[in-house]
Design a protein around this motif. Structure first.
Motif, PDB file in Angstrom:
ATOM      1  N   MET A 247       0.853  -1.160   0.000  1.00 55.31           N
ATOM      2  CA  MET A 247       0.000   0.000   0.000  1.00 55.31           C
ATOM      3  C   MET A 247       0.901   1.225   0.000  1.00 55.31           C
ATOM      4  N   PHE A 248       0.472   2.234  -0.750  1.00 55.68           N
ATOM      5  CA  PHE A 248       1.233   3.469  -0.863  1.00 55.68           C
ATOM      6  C   PHE A 248       0.351   4.638  -0.443  1.00 55.68           C
ATOM      7  N   TRP A 249       0.966   5.613   0.221  1.00 52.65           N
ATOM      8  CA  TRP A 249       0.251   6.806   0.674  1.00 52.65           C
ATOM      9  C   TRP A 249       1.009   8.048   0.225  1.00 52.65           C
ATOM     10  N   ALA A 250       0.250   9.084  -0.099  1.00 49.11           N
ATOM     11  CA  ALA A 250       0.820  10.417  -0.296  1.00 49.11           C
ATOM     12  C   ALA A 250      -0.046  11.359   0.536  1.00 49.11           C
ATOM     13  N   ILE A 251       0.605  12.153   1.358  1.00 53.88           N
ATOM     14  CA  ILE A 251      -0.118  13.073   2.229  1.00 53.88           C
ATOM     15  C   ILE A 251       0.339  14.485   1.886  1.00 53.88           C
ATOM     16  N   GLY A 252      -0.640  15.363   1.632  1.00 53.98           N
ATOM     17  CA  GLY A 252      -0.307  16.709   1.203  1.00 53.98           C
ATOM     18  C   GLY A 252      -0.860  17.781   2.121  1.00 53.98           C
ATOM     19  N   LEU A 253      -0.661  18.998   1.712  1.00 54.16           N
ATOM     20  CA  LEU A 253      -1.093  20.165   2.460  1.00 54.16           C
ATOM     21  C   LEU A 253      -2.606  20.167   2.643  1.00 54.16           C
ATOM     22  N   GLY A 254      -3.082  20.540   3.808  1.00 59.30           N
ATOM     23  CA  GLY A 254      -4.510  20.616   4.074  1.00 59.30           C
ATOM     24  C   GLY A 254      -5.174  19.265   4.210  1.00 59.30           C
ATOM     25  N   ASN A 255      -4.412  18.270   4.647  1.00 56.70           N
ATOM     26  CA  ASN A 255      -4.930  16.906   4.848  1.00 56.70           C
ATOM     27  C   ASN A 255      -5.359  16.225   3.555  1.00 56.70           C
TER      28      ASN A 255
ATOM     29  N   LEU B  49      -9.491  15.205  -1.055  1.00 54.73           N
ATOM     30  CA  LEU B  49      -8.956  16.486  -1.482  1.00 54.73           C
ATOM     31  C   LEU B  49      -8.558  17.392  -0.332  1.00 54.73           C
ATOM     32  N   GLY B  50      -9.134  17.205   0.842  1.00 56.85           N
ATOM     33  CA  GLY B  50      -8.782  18.027   1.989  1.00 56.85           C
ATOM     34  C   GLY B  50      -9.393  19.412   1.894  1.00 56.85           C
ATOM     35  N   ILE B  51      -9.011  20.264   2.823  1.00 54.94           N
ATOM     36  CA  ILE B  51      -9.490  21.640   2.834  1.00 54.94           C
ATOM     37  C   ILE B  51      -8.298  22.560   3.035  1.00 54.94           C
TER      38      ILE B  51
ATOM     39  N   ALA C 159      -3.245  27.457   8.737  1.00 51.84           N
ATOM     40  CA  ALA C 159      -2.184  26.783   9.489  1.00 51.84           C
ATOM     41  C   ALA C 159      -2.458  25.276   9.446  1.00 51.84           C
ATOM     42  N   PRO C 160      -1.950  24.564   8.416  1.00 49.78           N
ATOM     43  CA  PRO C 160      -2.240  23.135   8.279  1.00 49.78           C
ATOM     44  C   PRO C 160      -1.841  22.343   9.521  1.00 49.78           C
ATOM     45  N   LYS C 161      -2.661  21.354   9.847  1.00 54.09           N
ATOM     46  CA  LYS C 161      -2.411  20.475  10.983  1.00 54.09           C
ATOM     47  C   LYS C 161      -1.921  19.125  10.451  1.00 54.09           C
ATOM     48  N   PRO C 162      -1.393  18.291  11.299  1.00 49.51           N
ATOM     49  CA  PRO C 162      -1.026  16.952  10.831  1.00 49.51           C
ATOM     50  C   PRO C 162      -2.266  16.244  10.275  1.00 49.51           C
ATOM     51  N   PRO C 163      -2.078  15.283   9.373  1.00 50.83           N
ATOM     52  CA  PRO C 163      -3.228  14.592   8.778  1.00 50.83           C
ATOM     53  C   PRO C 163      -4.145  13.989   9.822  1.00 50.83           C
ATOM     54  N   THR C 164      -5.432  14.121   9.604  1.00 48.92           N
ATOM     55  CA  THR C 164      -6.411  13.535  10.508  1.00 48.92           C
ATOM     56  C   THR C 164      -7.232  12.479   9.792  1.00 48.92           C
ATOM     57  N   PHE C 165      -6.901  12.216   8.536  1.00 49.32           N
ATOM     58  CA  PHE C 165      -7.612  11.225   7.737  1.00 49.32           C
ATOM     59  C   PHE C 165      -6.606  10.145   7.381  1.00 49.32           C
ATOM     60  N   GLY C 166      -6.706   8.993   8.041  1.00 47.76           N
ATOM     61  CA  GLY C 166      -5.723   7.938   7.839  1.00 47.76           C
ATOM     62  C   GLY C 166      -6.347   6.634   7.400  1.00 47.76           C
ATOM     63  N   PRO C 167      -5.635   5.535   7.593  1.00 46.70           N
ATOM     64  CA  PRO C 167      -6.100   4.229   7.140  1.00 46.70           C
ATOM     65  C   PRO C 167      -7.457   3.824   7.702  1.00 46.70           C
ATOM     66  N   GLY C 168      -7.714   4.090   8.962  1.00 46.58           N
ATOM     67  CA  GLY C 168      -8.992   3.722   9.562  1.00 46.58           C
ATOM     68  C   GLY C 168     -10.159   4.447   8.915  1.00 46.58           C
TER      69      GLY C 168
END
Length: 60
Positions: free
Chosen positions: A1-9, A25-27, A31-40
């Protein structure tokens, strides 16, 4: 499995084993926060979309 995490989650998840791609797509945030949308969360959204369960979503 591969992930790419960008600005704005923003998230792209690629699972070659199941030929599945999940894109969030995120928002934009001042002030971007660490990702809150993960595998779960990705698993929950995809499962709901595939099974057609009530409250299925198309994104996070």
């Amino acid at each position: 499995m591969f992930w790419a995490i960008g600005l704005g989650n923003q998230v792209v998840q690629v699972d070659p084993a199941t030929d599945t791609v999940v894109v969030r797509l995120g928002i934009p945030e001042a002030a971007p926060k660490p990702p809150t949308f993960g595998p779960g969360e990705a698993s929950r959204v995809v499962t709901q979309a595939i099974t057609g369960s009530p409250g299925a979503t198309t994104g996070g």
